[in-house]
Design an enzyme around this catalytic site. Structure first.
Site, PDB file in Angstrom:
ATOM      1  CG  PHE A  37     -16.304 -25.509  -2.575  1.00  0.00           C
ATOM      2  CD1 PHE A  37     -14.920 -25.471  -2.701  1.00  0.00           C
ATOM      3  CD2 PHE A  37     -17.062 -25.881  -3.672  1.00  0.00           C
ATOM      4  CE1 PHE A  37     -14.310 -25.810  -3.906  1.00  0.00           C
ATOM      5  CE2 PHE A  37     -16.456 -26.234  -4.875  1.00  0.00           C
ATOM      6  CZ  PHE A  37     -15.078 -26.189  -4.986  1.00  0.00           C
ATOM      7  CD  GLN A  38     -16.468 -23.492  -7.124  1.00  0.00           C
ATOM      8  OE1 GLN A  38     -17.641 -23.641  -7.460  1.00  0.00           O
ATOM      9  NE2 GLN A  38     -15.452 -23.788  -7.936  1.00  0.00           N
ATOM     10  CD  GLU A  83     -15.511 -18.640 -15.402  1.00  0.00           C
ATOM     11  OE1 GLU A  83     -14.275 -18.445 -15.563  1.00  0.00           O
ATOM     12  OE2 GLU A  83     -15.967 -19.679 -14.885  1.00  0.00           O
TER      13      GLU A  83
END
Lengths: 86, 563
Positions: free
Chosen positions: B114-115, B52
């Site tokens: 999560f994330q 990214e």
């Protein structure tokens, strides 16, 4: 000691960003107050800074660039806090 | 007329309606609804990067080369945090980028899901603004506003964080709102006063200088700056990010100032009595010690950002406005004059370049071969370090905005991904990404992106086996203790082969013209490794925090113990 009074949108992100400006520019804060401004959706943040007039003015200019800031006032001297609340 | 659309669909339509043609991104859990909607919008060309960070740098490169907003997309958590370096680079160099990140669904937010990361909080100091979209009904407005905020005034990165359930939320859609303009416009009443004061200073000056920065490029003020210089005869200095705002080889062009600026350029600054700064922020790499910077000069500071005026150096006259507009007005206000004696005086300060620049496989020879092969018409994207300074100082930039680099942040790894964005902004032009062996290895995985997406970027690697700029500092300031700066490289020719692109190695100057010419002529990406002198230095050099008056012009002698 100088006081900077900022009228700004009352969202948490905007308030966070305003405090972040001082941290980012490493300006010591002596006092910090948040009040409703009397206009719905707008808060008044008052920063008492351990800083000279030049630094306070520089901080004010950084505030002025922020989206969500309506107006900025720099006040100096003893009665500045009262002045800002008027 | 209205219809029910998902947030993801509104997001895509907003981008299309804003004129976006290319987005750089990487899918993941929390951004999947967006990626599900994306194929319905073939106008949005998606470039699948390998990390990214590359998406953010590529969007930045696209923005710098095109003058339009660059867009990158990532998922929540690690996807979003990987954007951080690229956003910081765009922020420091005032580049208009919009980053769209997925976020965990609203009911999960704040529960360390999560994330989940607080990407708004993380990026607050390195974005111009950011939005957490809590309702899909806001999305159309937010996208339109984000595109405007990124581009207007002093450009910068804007982040839009969209929870996954907001992307899936269906709401009435009433069309994309009209683009907002001038939302942050400033009263420009004082420009005329400033321009008059500046014109008076120029008239009375004996040793005036124009210092031109990135603001001149962002405003497209090339013709105005050139006309102002030619009408007044004032010599022109271009900062690292101002390079190519004024043509190299013009009789009034002096070069780059600052830490690695030429001696005559820095001496000109130290002797000037008036400096007109157009769109620059007097960064510490330009000024050295500000207490001893241009002591004799009264400074006219023109910048779009009021907060820049007087931030680093005191301004006798501050003019808040667009570089092109203010320069045009100044051009009309000044009287014709010449500065021949002053220019001659500055030229007398000039020194020949160090011998290492003129050797066999010298930076100068390599850059000349790239210039020759491309007919002098390519865009150069440089990385960070020694080669960056050589590329800034030694390549002849004759066309506007043909030098792109990470100046303020100084992010190694910038060149390779940013060059992909530059190519997409200028598909007809040759783009060379020039890196050192350190920076290249940071983002060389993007060769795969170039192959998959057919981006014919030419890659040059200056390989000296060291993190060269840090090694130079160790040599000068740390007793030549080369701590952790020798760096091993893979076989770049084989690496190129593994990616299926032509790779070349140049060890001898005799091979330069032929090899660089062949790489330049490749229809797709190509890689050339230049095996250069291991301990070449960038001269002159102002020590960090030092005065522009005291350059280091040769390597210090190190005591026997340090050797």
């Amino acid at each position: 000691m100088h006081t900077v009074a900022v009228l700004l949108d009352d969202g948490l992100a905007t308030l966070n960003r305003a405090v972040g400006v001082l941290r980012r520019r490493n300006v010591p804060v002596e006092g910090l107050a948040l009040h409703p401004s009397g206009t719905a959706g707008v808060s008044r943040m008052t920063f008492v800074l351990k800083a000279d007039a030049v630094t306070a003015e520089r901080v004010a200019q950084q505030f002025q660039k922020m989206i969500g800031v309506r107006s900025v006032m720099v006040l100096g001297g003893e009665d500045s806090t009262t002045e800002a609340r008027r | 007329m209205s219809e029910k659309l998902s947030g993801a669909e509104i997001l895509c339509r907003g981008l299309v309606d804003a004129g976006v043609e290319v987005i750089f991104g990487y899918p993941g859990g929390a951004i999947m609804p967006f990626y599900h909607a994306l194929p319905e919008h073939p106008r949005l060309r998606h470039i699948l990067v390998r990390h990214e960070q590359a998406a953010a740098h590529a969007a930045d490169g696209y923005a710098r080369a095109s003058g339009r907003v660059g867009v990158c997309v990532a998922t929540s958590g690690p996807g979003a945090t990987n954007l951080v370096t690229g956003l910081a680079a765009a922020h420091m160099d005032s580049s208009p980028v919009v980053a769209i990140t997925g976020q965990v669904s609203r009911p999960m937010m704040g529960r360390d899901a999560f994330q989940e990361t607080d990407i708004i909080g993380i990026t607050m100091p390195i974005t111009k603004h950011s939005y957490l979209v809590q309702d899909a009904a806001e999305l159309a407005d937010v996208v339109a506003e984000a595109m405007t905020v990124a581009a207007e005034g002093r450009p910068g990165p804007v982040l839009v964080d969209v929870p996954k359930d907001v992307q899936n939320q269906k709401v009435e859609w009433h069309g994309t709102p009209a683009p907002r303009t001038g939302t942050r416009g400033r009263a420009l009443g004082s420009i005329e006063d400033g321009v008059r004061a500046a014109a008076r200073l120029i008239k009375g000056a004996e040793r005036p200088l124009l210092m031109v920065g990135h603001g001149a490029i962002l405003a497209g003020a090339y013709a105005e700056v050139r006309a102002l210089a030619e009408k007044t005869g004032i010599p022109v200095i271009t900062t690292l990010l101002g390079i190519s705002a004024f043509p190299d080889g013009h009789p009034l062009h002096l070069g780059m100032p600052g830490m690695h600026g030429e001696v005559h350029v820095n001496r000109a600054i130290q002797n000037a009595d008036v400096i007109i700064g157009i769109g620059l922020r007097f960064d510490d790499r330009v000024t050295g010690n500000t207490a001893s910077f241009a002591r004799q000069a009264r400074i006219v500071h023109i910048d779009l950002d009021r907060a820049e005026i007087g931030k680093n150096v005191p301004a006798a006259v501050g003019i808040v406005g667009d570089a092109r507009d203010v320069t045009r007005r100044l051009l009309a206000a000044v009287e014709p004059r010449r500065c021949d004696r002053w220019l001659e005086h500055i030229r007398s300060f000039a020194r020949p370049g160090p011998a290492s620049y003129r050797g066999e496989l010298s930076p100068e020879a390599i850059l000349a071969s790239i210039c020759d092969a491309s007919g002098g018409a390519c865009t150069i994207v440089s990385d960070v370090g020694q080669h960056q300074m050589w590329v800034a100082k030694l390549f002849p930039y004759r066309h506007p905005n043909t030098h792109i680099t990470s100046g303020g942040l100084g992010a190694m790894g910038f060149a390779v991904p940013a060059a992909m964005g530059v190519h997409l902004a200028r598909p007809g032009d040759t783009v060379w990404a020039i890196s050192g062996d350190g920076g290249f290895q940071m983002n060389m995985a993007e060769i795969a992106t170039m192959v998959q997406e057919r981006l014919p970027v030419k890659l040059a690697v200056f390989n000296n086996g060291y993190l060269g700029m840090v090694r130079q500092w160790q040599q000068f300031f740390h007793e030549k203790r080369y701590s952790c700066t020798p760096i091993w490289s893979p076989d770049y020719v084989k690496l190129a082969e593994a990616y299926g692109i032509p790779g070349y190695r140049v060890k001898d100057a005799a091979e330069l013209a032929d090899t660089v010419g062949r790489a330049n002529a490749q229809p797709g990406p190509a890689l050339v490794e230049f095996v250069i002198e291991q301990e070449a230095n960038v001269f002159p050099m102002i020590p960090p925090g030092g005065s522009l008056s005291e350059p280091i012009e040769s390597a210090p002698v190190v005591g026997a113990a340090g050797d």
